[in-house]
Design an enzyme around this catalytic site. Structure first.
Site, PDB file in Angstrom:
ATOM      1  CG  ASP A   8      30.672 -23.144  -2.670  1.00  0.00           C
ATOM      2  OD1 ASP A   8      30.245 -22.608  -3.693  1.00  0.00           O
ATOM      3  OD2 ASP A   8      29.956 -23.819  -1.898  1.00  0.00           O
ATOM      4  CG  LEU A   9      28.271 -17.326  -0.675  1.00  0.00           C
ATOM      5  CD1 LEU A   9      29.057 -16.623   0.422  1.00  0.00           C
ATOM      6  CD2 LEU A   9      27.610 -16.279  -1.580  1.00  0.00           C
ATOM      7  CG  ASP A  10      24.811 -20.339  -1.763  1.00  0.00           C
ATOM      8  OD1 ASP A  10      24.834 -19.358  -1.014  1.00  0.00           O
ATOM      9  OD2 ASP A  10      24.285 -20.324  -2.878  1.00  0.00           O
ATOM     10  CB  THR A  16      22.250 -19.400   1.159  1.00  0.00           C
ATOM     11  OG1 THR A  16      23.408 -19.977   0.607  1.00  0.00           O
ATOM     12  CG2 THR A  16      22.566 -18.037   1.725  1.00  0.00           C
ATOM     13  CE  LYS A  44      22.666 -28.594   0.733  1.00  0.00           C
ATOM     14  NZ  LYS A  44      23.086 -29.271   1.949  1.00  0.00           N
ATOM     15  CB  VAL A  46      23.059 -27.454  -9.387  1.00  0.00           C
ATOM     16  CG1 VAL A  46      22.316 -27.420 -10.681  1.00  0.00           C
ATOM     17  CG2 VAL A  46      23.712 -28.813  -9.180  1.00  0.00           C
ATOM     18  NE  ARG A  48      18.963 -17.466 -10.036  1.00  0.00           N
ATOM     19  CZ  ARG A  48      19.175 -16.169 -10.195  1.00  0.00           C
ATOM     20  NH1 ARG A  48      18.357 -15.463 -10.949  1.00  0.00           N
ATOM     21  NH2 ARG A  48      20.191 -15.573  -9.603  1.00  0.00           N
ATOM     22  CB  SER A 113      29.864 -18.406  -5.289  1.00  0.00           C
ATOM     23  OG  SER A 113      28.471 -18.597  -5.269  1.00  0.00           O
ATOM     24  CB  ALA A 114      27.264 -21.852  -8.840  1.00  0.00           C
ATOM     25  CB  SER A 115      25.250 -17.713  -5.828  1.00  0.00           C
ATOM     26  OG  SER A 115      24.211 -16.783  -5.623  1.00  0.00           O
ATOM     27  CE  LYS A 116      23.531 -16.027 -13.878  1.00  0.00           C
ATOM     28  NZ  LYS A 116      22.631 -16.318 -14.950  1.00  0.00           N
ATOM     29  CG  ASN A 117      21.043 -13.897  -5.904  1.00  0.00           C
ATOM     30  OD1 ASN A 117      20.632 -12.873  -6.430  1.00  0.00           O
ATOM     31  ND2 ASN A 117      20.463 -15.074  -6.091  1.00  0.00           N
ATOM     32  CE  LYS A 144      31.314 -23.627  -7.820  1.00  0.00           C
ATOM     33  NZ  LYS A 144      30.908 -23.326  -6.438  1.00  0.00           N
ATOM     34  CD  GLU A 168      32.246 -26.167  -4.177  1.00  0.00           C
ATOM     35  OE1 GLU A 168      31.301 -26.720  -3.589  1.00  0.00           O
ATOM     36  OE2 GLU A 168      32.062 -25.259  -4.995  1.00  0.00           O
ATOM     37  CG  ASP A 169      28.422 -26.859  -0.008  1.00  0.00           C
ATOM     38  OD1 ASP A 169      28.886 -26.168  -0.932  1.00  0.00           O
ATOM     39  OD2 ASP A 169      27.205 -26.991   0.190  1.00  0.00           O
TER      40      ASP A 169
HETATM   41  P1  B16 Z   1      21.619 -18.246  -7.535  1.00  0.00           P
HETATM   42  P2  B16 Z   1      27.560 -21.934  -4.416  1.00  0.00           P
HETATM   43  C1  B16 Z   1      25.136 -22.150  -5.569  1.00  0.00           C
HETATM   44  O1  B16 Z   1      26.062 -21.436  -4.787  1.00  0.00           O
HETATM   45  C2  B16 Z   1      24.149 -22.914  -4.684  1.00  0.00           C
HETATM   46  O2  B16 Z   1      24.812 -23.949  -3.984  1.00  0.00           O
HETATM   47  C3  B16 Z   1      23.075 -23.516  -5.546  1.00  0.00           C
HETATM   48  O3  B16 Z   1      22.135 -24.197  -4.742  1.00  0.00           O
HETATM   49  C4  B16 Z   1      22.392 -22.402  -6.349  1.00  0.00           C
HETATM   50  O4  B16 Z   1      21.400 -22.945  -7.208  1.00  0.00           O
HETATM   51  C5  B16 Z   1      23.444 -21.669  -7.179  1.00  0.00           C
HETATM   52  O5  B16 Z   1      24.443 -21.149  -6.307  1.00  0.00           O
HETATM   53  C6  B16 Z   1      22.872 -20.528  -7.980  1.00  0.00           C
HETATM   54  O6  B16 Z   1      22.396 -19.567  -7.102  1.00  0.00           O
HETATM   55  O7  B16 Z   1      20.221 -18.623  -7.870  1.00  0.00           O
HETATM   56  O8  B16 Z   1      21.748 -17.375  -6.295  1.00  0.00           O
HETATM   57  O9  B16 Z   1      22.367 -17.655  -8.719  1.00  0.00           O
HETATM   58  O10 B16 Z   1      27.383 -23.132  -3.546  1.00  0.00           O
HETATM   59  O11 B16 Z   1      28.286 -22.224  -5.715  1.00  0.00           O
HETATM   60  O12 B16 Z   1      28.120 -20.740  -3.672  1.00  0.00           O
HETATM   61 MG    MG Z   2      28.142 -24.588  -2.165  1.00  0.00          MG
END
Ligand code: B16
Ligand code: MG
Length: 216
Positions: A8-10, A16, A44, A46, A48, A113-117, A144, A168-169
């Site tokens: 996982d990333l964040d 972050t 966390k 979850v 966006r 990772s769930a993040s689009k960034n 997730k 995972e955190d």
């Molecule tokens: P974004 P992960 C998740 O990343 C974050 O834990 C979560 O807080 C955030 O809302 C989600 O990415 C979406 O992020 O707005 O950058 O697309 O922990 O799955 O790496």
């Molecule tokens: Mg995480």
């Protein structure tokens, strides 16, 4: 036999969550309600869109889809202002050694990772080079605790879930890994991540071989 590690990333590679918090807090402030660090724990792992829903639930507010879209876009702009100032000094302690040791032993590495960034962050902190596959919020349709992100990661590496360990955190992330048939190491406490096969506070003083000995 373990042949791959999926990170996982964040909260696992970088912290972050503090930048997500500041960006969401700015929105809450502008809407006139308090958003605490404790509230932020619920966001966390979850997505966006889901994070915004939780935030508005905390503020007891509801808005049109159009307005919610605008809030999410603005929050992300703010978040990116922080993220684009990051550098490799923000990589959590022990992570690079852990990954380099695994790679030197022919273990494949993926991001889930769930993040689009995620891509922006990996490039910003200069660790994209370590990853054999990157699956992030732009490549999945189910968030997730659905295991899609990790299943796609394993598939991209040509591995079965039972050959991979997920790190995972977040509670939703640990559930996703277990739901998908992966081994899972939780970075955090028993209360939220108790379902994981093994818990640790971070990557210092441990390597993947020790973890395999413990969980298999
Ligand atoms: P974004 P992960 C998740 O990343 C974050 O834990 C979560 O807080 C955030 O809302 C989600 O990415 C979406 O992020 O707005 O950058 O697309 O922990 O799955 O790496
Ligand atoms: Mg995480």
């Amino acid at each position: 036999m373990i042949k791959a590690l999926i990170f996982d990333l964040d909260g696992v590679i970088v912290d972050t969550a503090k930048y997500h918090y500041l960006a969401w807090k700015e929105l809450a402030d502008s809407l006139g309600f308090e958003f605490t660090k404790q509230h932020n724990e619920r966001l966390k792992g979850v997505s966006r869109v889901k994070s915004l829903e939780i935030l508005l639930e905390i503020g007891n507010l509801s808005f049109s889809e159009e307005k919610k879209h605008e809030f999410a876009v603005n929050k992300n702009k703010k978040y990116l202002e922080y993220v684009t100032k990051m550098d490799s000094s923000e990589i959590l302690s022990g992570v690079i050694n852990f990954i380099e040791d695994a790679k030197a032993n022919n273990i494949k590495i993926a991001l889930g990772s769930a993040s689009k960034n995620a891509m922006t962050i990996l490039k910003q902190i200069d660790i994209l080079k370590y990853f054999d596959a990157v699956i992030d919020g732009t490549s999945v349709s189910k968030a997730k605790p659905d295991p899609e992100v990790f299943l796609k990661g394993a598939e991209a590496l040509g591995m079965k879930p039972s050959e991979c360990i997920v790190f995972e955190d977040a509670q939703a992330g640990v559930e996703a890994a277990i739901n998908g048939g992966f081994y899972c190491v939780g970075i955090g406490g028993e209360e939220e991540l108790g379902e994981a096969n093994y818990l640790m506070s971070g990557f210092e003083n441990i390597n993947y071989k020790k973890i395999i000995e413990i969980i298999l």
